[in-house]
Structures are given as structure tokens and as C-alpha cells.
Design an enzyme around this catalytic site. Structure first.
Site, PDB file in Angstrom:
ATOM      1  CE1 TYR A 144      -3.636   2.576   0.635  1.00 46.58           C
ATOM      2  CE2 TYR A 144      -2.343   3.289   2.529  1.00 46.58           C
ATOM      3  CZ  TYR A 144      -3.395   3.494   1.655  1.00 46.58           C
ATOM      4  OH  TYR A 144      -4.190   4.600   1.783  1.00 46.58           O
ATOM      5  CG  ASP A 239       5.732   3.810   0.905  1.00 42.00           C
ATOM      6  OD1 ASP A 239       6.027   4.367   1.969  1.00 42.00           O
ATOM      7  OD2 ASP A 239       4.560   3.714   0.478  1.00 42.00           O
ATOM      8  CE  LYS A 267       0.952   5.028   8.276  1.00 35.23           C
ATOM      9  NZ  LYS A 267       0.938   4.137   7.144  1.00 35.23           N
TER      10      LYS A 267
HETATM   11  C1  PLP Z   1       0.309   4.702   5.715  1.00 36.44           C
HETATM   12  C2  PLP Z   1       1.089   4.490   4.500  1.00 36.44           C
HETATM   13  C3  PLP Z   1       1.042   5.393   3.428  1.00 36.44           C
HETATM   14  C4  PLP Z   1       0.088   6.544   3.378  1.00 36.44           C
HETATM   15  O1  PLP Z   1       0.308   7.477   4.373  1.00 36.44           O
HETATM   16  P1  PLP Z   1      -0.895   8.449   4.812  1.00 36.44           P
HETATM   17  O2  PLP Z   1      -0.268   9.385   5.779  1.00 36.44           O
HETATM   18  O3  PLP Z   1      -1.946   7.552   5.401  1.00 36.44           O
HETATM   19  O4  PLP Z   1      -1.387   9.124   3.593  1.00 36.44           O
HETATM   20  C5  PLP Z   1       1.905   5.192   2.371  1.00 36.44           C
HETATM   21  N1  PLP Z   1       2.751   4.155   2.353  1.00 36.44           N
HETATM   22  C6  PLP Z   1       2.812   3.255   3.351  1.00 36.44           C
HETATM   23  C7  PLP Z   1       3.800   2.144   3.290  1.00 36.44           C
HETATM   24  C8  PLP Z   1       1.962   3.382   4.446  1.00 36.44           C
HETATM   25  O5  PLP Z   1       1.989   2.463   5.419  1.00 36.44           O
END
Ligand code: PLP
Length: 427
Positions: A144, A239, A267
């Protein structure tokens, strides 16, 4: 267990908010009961509006590595607040946080702050496309990367690799530019790269996957991606929105000693306030406006309160033995849970990295999306409810990570293990 207030609020919420929630994972849909509404949180605990106390393993889905309402974060925010909450002009705080990020992730030669992980990923992809002049993106099934249009795509089952949108509202014309490969399967990437010669702008991957449940990269997987990207002039994007500052201060890049071309963070770097960041090689980031022709902007980007929480969080994570401590907690908890599950004869797999893990109800091993999906979500739903009754708050889905914080005490961990054992008995 009385949940009268939560249920009342949920019904009110349904009248004004789609599904009653501002992010779908909060809806407990996989469990089939209304979500608990939260009133406050402190340390390892959250408290709902009906007066229940829970040991929290959601941690706001990753940011709360220090635990909730850490006194130093609260104090820093209190001090920052009277100075104003947003200026729309540069501040020293942005320079400080960007410097800290660059120090932790040396591959991020230039860093741009945004307000969410989604924004960070969307922007990084735009830069990769602008830099290479190519349209296509390779992602991995089960990873994701936020809800940007190009990323809400996973391949349909079977051999098809043509982008099929996972969400309504994404034109096929756009989705066709996203190809989906299989996690831990370099061959699936090589096939796509040869099918779309000179068209792939970037490969984006969670170097430690956390969004199909925790799945670790097998030996050679990340190295192989690095090699393919180098050979083909493809931008490799890590990511690290979850893994950054959690699995190690410098994230997966520190652990596996691989440099991404571009990195996305979020995060933890906001310390519980809305922040994301993306960055990478100077030649690529030089394309970002106002230096170059890739446009990306934000009214609240680099917000002073968010920067303050982020800076303070990273400072606290610099303390000695933080990651050793978090790793020990993770190991202790997962080993004990595994012992209990084994004793009860339950089929299970636990995948873990420092600060996060998933208990899958399947024999395993779990090494990609397909094998994650062999888990039994009904059994998880039952387990979740049993745990909730015992005051343990888990992510309400089989396919999510449990997040451990530095605030979780030995007593919290032991209570969690006892609760697991009791819950396993009833499955
Ligand atoms: C949570 C998450 C996102 C998106 O971040 P948001 O602050 O919710 O938009 C993108 N990549 C990864 C791996 C994530 O866990």
C-alpha cells in the site's frame, strides 16, 4: 462489555461521515461490529468513550512509536503553540527536520516536506516520471502506498499484469500505466521490465512490507531490484512510511544497506501530527518546483507544529539502545505468542521486524500477497473480539501490522500474552 456511547456515536457518525469514519480501516468492517470511539490516550493505553482501557497495538497505525501523549512532545507543542500555527513562509524548524531526515537517510540528498504519506508517494512518482520522461510504474501486489490514483491498482489474479483499478473512479487510461509484480519475486519484475521497454519510470516497494500484514524481503530481493533499476535507468523508490525510523533509525536502508533513488516517509516523522516527506538524489529532486518543472506544493507543508512534534520525536529516538529495546520487546512478545499458539495446535505464522509484527492464522510461510491471503480472517475476527474483551486493542484486520511502542511495559506485554492464550483457547 458496555459500548453504549460508542454505538450511539457510530450511529450519529453514519449520518454525517461516509461509513462513520474518516479512514476506512477504522470501521471494523472485517470484524463486523461498530468501532470504539476513542476519548484519549496515554503511553501504551487508549481509552474509549465508554470508559474502557486498552493496551494499544495500533499506535495510530505507526506514528506513536514513543507511546501516546509523550510528555516531551506535549511540552514541545505547548511551547510552539503560542508562536502561531502556520505562516505560509519558511521556518527554521523545516530546515532542522529535513537535516535530521537526511542524516538518517543519506540517500535523501534533498527532502521536501508534505502533509501525509499519500502526498509523499504521489509526489515521488511525479518526480520519477518527470525525471525519466517515462509513464509507467511498477508496484507490488499487497503493498500500500496511500490512495493516489496511480497506486490504487493491483493486478487481477492470474497472469494478467495489465493494470486493473482497485478502486472506482480511476480511469483505465491512468491505471494502465501501473503494472503489478509479486513481492519477493524478481522474475515477475524482470518480465514486466522486458514487456515495457523504456516505459518504466519507477519501481516502488515497501522494503519491509506492512500493509498485507508484515512481510519481510527475502535475501536478494531488494538487491535484485536495485540491480534491475540500475541496468534499465529506472528510479527505485522505497516507501518507508512505516519502516522509516521504526525498524531502525535509518529504516530498511540502514538494515539492508541498500540505497534507494527516492524515499517516502510519513507516520513517525510527524510524531502524531500530519507529516510526510519525500526526497532522493539531487539530480532527481532538482526537478521539483521551484528548481525544476515538476510542480508540487502545499499550504500547510512544513507546518510548525508538525515539524516540532517530528523534531522532538526524532531527538528522542536518537537515545541509546532505543531500537535494541524495541527489538527485544518485539521478540519477547512474538516468541511467547508463538508458544501459546503452538500449545493450542493453531495453524499460525508470525512475521516480525523491530517494532511491528503480524500473527497470521495460516500454516505459512507468508512471503507475498497470495500466501498472506491463505490466512483465516474469520478466525482473526473472533480472536480480535476476544482480545478486545480482555482490554487489548489490535488492528481490526488480519492483514495489518501490530505496532509496538517504547511505552509498552513488560507488564503490558505479559498481559497481552495471557490474553492471547485465553483467546486462543476459545478459537
Ligand atoms: C500509511 C502508508 C502510506 C500513506 O500514508 P498516509 O499518511 O496515510 O497518507 C503510504 N505508504 C505506506 C507504506 C503506508 O503504510
Amino acid at each position: 462489555m458496555g459500548r453504549k456511547k460508542s454505538i450511539g456515536l457510530y450511529h450519529r457518525a453514519l449520518e454525517v461521515i461516509p461509513g462513520g469514519v474518516n479512514s476506512p480501516v477504522r470501521a471494523f468492517q472485517a470484524i463486523g461490529v461498530p468501532p470504539s470511539f476513542i476519548e484519549r490516550a496515554k503511553g501504551s493505553k487508549i481509552f474509549d468513550v465508554d470508559g474502557h482501557e486498552y493496551i494499544d497495538y495500533v499506535g495510530s497505525w505507526g506514528p506513536m512509536i514513543l507511546g501516546h501523549a509523550h510528555p516531551k512532545i506535549v511540552a514541545a507543542l505547548k511551547k510552539a503553540l503560542p508562536k502561531g500555527t502556520s505562516y505560509g513562509a519558511p521556518t527554521p524548524l523545516e530546515v532542522e527536520l529535513a537535516s535530521k531526515v537526511k542524516k538518517a537517510f543519506p540517500s535523501m540528498e534533498l527532502v521536501r516536506m508534505v502533509s501525509s504519506g499519500t502526498e509523499a508517494v504521489m509526489s515521488a512518482i511525479r518526480v520519477a516520471r518527470g525525471y525519466t520522461g517515462r509513464p509507467n510504474v511498477i508496484k507490488f501486489e499487497g503493498c500500500y502506498h496511500g490512495h493516489g490514483d496511480s497506486l490504487l491498482v493491483k493486478a487481477g489474479s492470474g497472469a494478467t499484469t495489465f493494470g486493473i483499478p482497485d478502486s472506482l473512479g480511476i480511469p483505465e487510461d491512468l491505471a494502465k500505466h501501473t503494472q503489478t509484480a509479486t513481492y519477493n519475486d524478481l522474475e515477475s519484475v524482470k518480465i514486466l521490465v522486458s514487456q515495457y521497454p523504456e516505459q518504466i519510470a519507477c519501481v516502488i516497494v515497501e522494503p519491509i512490507a506492512g500493509n498485507m500484514g508484515v512481510v519481510l524481503p527475502e535475501r536478494g530481493f531488494l538487491e535484485g531490484l536495485r540491480k534491475i533499476c540500475d541496468e534499465r535507468g529506472i528510479v527505485l523508490i522505497f516507501d518507508e512510511v512505516i519502516s522509516g525510523f521504526r525498524t531502525a533509525y535509518g529504516g530498511a536502508q540502514e538494515i539492508y544497506k541498500i540505497k534507494a533513488d527516492m524515499t517516502c516517509l510519513g507516520k513517525i516523522i510527524g510524531g502524531g501530527l500530519p507529516v510526510g516527506a519525500y526526497g532522493g538524489k539531487r539530480a532527481m529532486m532538482d526537478k521539483v518546483s521551484p528548481l525544476g518543472g515538476v510542480y508540487q506544493a502545499g499550504t500547510l507543508s512544513g507546518n510548525p507544529l508538525a515539524m516540532t512534534a517530528g523534531i522532538t520525536t526524532l531527538e528522542l529516538l536518537r537515545a541509546k539502545k532505543v531500537y535494541q529495546d524495541l527489538g527485544k520487546k518485539t521478540l519477547y512478545l512474538t516468541e511467547k505468542i508463538a508458544e501459546c499458539a503452538e500449545e493450542r495446535g493453531l495453524p499460525f505464522t508470525i512475521n516480525q521486524a523491530t517494532g511491528l509484527f503480524t500473527l497470521f492464522f495460516t500454516e505459512g510461510p507468508v512471503r507475498d500477497y497470495r500466501t498472506a491471503k491463505t490466512s483465516n480472517p474469520k478466525r482473526f475476527a473472533q480472536f480480535f473480539i476476544e482480545m478486545m474483551k480482555q482490554g487489548i486493542y489490535l488492528p481490526p484486520s488480519q492483514f495489518e501490522a501490530w505496532f509496538i511502542s517504547l511505552a509498552h511495559t513488560q507488564k503490558d506485554l505479559d498481559r497481552t500474552i495471557e490474553a492471547c492464550d485465553a483467546a486462543f483457547k476459545r478459537l
